[in-house]
Design a protein around this motif. Sequence first.
Motif, PDB file in Angstrom:
ATOM      1  N   ASP A 178       0.864  -1.181   0.000  1.00 31.09           N
ATOM      2  CA  ASP A 178       0.000   0.000   0.000  1.00 31.09           C
ATOM      3  C   ASP A 178       0.903   1.234   0.000  1.00 31.09           C
ATOM      4  O   ASP A 178       1.547   1.544   1.004  1.00 31.09           O
ATOM      5  CB  ASP A 178      -0.905  -0.011   1.229  1.00 31.09           C
ATOM      6  CG  ASP A 178      -1.915   1.130   1.250  1.00 31.09           C
ATOM      7  OD1 ASP A 178      -1.779   2.081   0.445  1.00 31.09           O
ATOM      8  OD2 ASP A 178      -2.837   1.092   2.093  1.00 31.09           O
ATOM      9  N   THR A 179       0.954   1.943  -1.118  1.00 29.68           N
ATOM     10  CA  THR A 179       1.854   3.086  -1.254  1.00 29.68           C
ATOM     11  C   THR A 179       1.441   4.278  -0.398  1.00 29.68           C
ATOM     12  O   THR A 179       2.235   5.202  -0.212  1.00 29.68           O
ATOM     13  CB  THR A 179       1.940   3.531  -2.724  1.00 29.68           C
ATOM     14  OG1 THR A 179       0.622   3.856  -3.188  1.00 29.68           O
ATOM     15  CG2 THR A 179       2.519   2.417  -3.595  1.00 29.68           C
ATOM     16  N   ARG A 180       0.224   4.274   0.129  1.00 28.71           N
ATOM     17  CA  ARG A 180      -0.249   5.403   0.945  1.00 28.71           C
ATOM     18  C   ARG A 180      -0.128   5.144   2.439  1.00 28.71           C
ATOM     19  O   ARG A 180      -0.421   6.026   3.249  1.00 28.71           O
ATOM     20  CB  ARG A 180      -1.707   5.710   0.599  1.00 28.71           C
ATOM     21  CG  ARG A 180      -1.938   6.135  -0.856  1.00 28.71           C
ATOM     22  CD  ARG A 180      -3.401   6.215  -1.190  1.00 28.71           C
ATOM     23  NE  ARG A 180      -4.027   4.893  -1.093  1.00 28.71           N
ATOM     24  CZ  ARG A 180      -5.306   4.638  -1.323  1.00 28.71           C
ATOM     25  NH1 ARG A 180      -6.118   5.631  -1.647  1.00 28.71           N
ATOM     26  NH2 ARG A 180      -5.787   3.411  -1.213  1.00 28.71           N
TER      27      ARG A 180
END
Length: 274
Positions: A151-153
Amino acid sequence: MRCEIRHTTEYRYPVPAWDSFNQVRLHPSQEARQSVRSFHLHVAPEAEITSRKDYFGAIVHHVHVHEPHTHLVIEAQAIVDTHALPLPPPTPVSALRAERRRNTEFLVASPRVPAGDWPEIFGVTRPGQTDDLPDFMMDLTTYLYRRFTYDTRATGVRTPLAEFAQHGRGVCQDFTHAMLGITRQLGIPARYVSGYLYSGGEMKGAEATHAWVEVLIPDYGWLGYDPTNNCMAQEKHVKIGHGREYSDISPVRGTYYGGGKGELDVAVHVYGEQ
């Protein structure tokens, strides 16, 4: 496999900055598993550029822009050929005893991979001395891939490992630091690798520099494992360099005077050809 890489870092400032100085670690390494055919570093505005090798052997470019500027572009272009290498033979975990003293720096704690009961925290069963080390590492790679969510966020470059362990969501840097925490507590020398990934659309982490782990296999050398993608680091992985953790091999970092609060954009493109 031939990989063409373009890595662009852009800074924009609301008012002029000057005396901008950046350390740039973007030059792929030259080693048995890859050959660097070409590398070019372009900087605008005109900059003073010098280079050296750091403690771990990575090529570091020092980029110094003296004149006032509101826009700075650092673009690295490389062509690299990656090579398939034979896999190691079965190797018992006990074979590491003779290697630990020579590789202490890849066993001790560091700021981003602090000491802790990481095998227990992550629920990893400790291997026996007669267990096969390469098989154990691949099983650990698969376990972390299944346990955590990419999850890049969810995290940033300063997210503590304990926070990632609690929430279980993050990026390749987090997966790699988790694997390092586990292996080092198990007495397995392991190092953080920064590089690029040719994904072809089916792998995670190709939108920026990628990270994975290299583990020391006695009588073989360093072997890469990518827990973000549940695979070994082979021909689709292009290595820049290694260190104890992210901060030893971060791609671009620096300082400047003036400029106000700047904005940063990074674009990475990797093109592959078999």
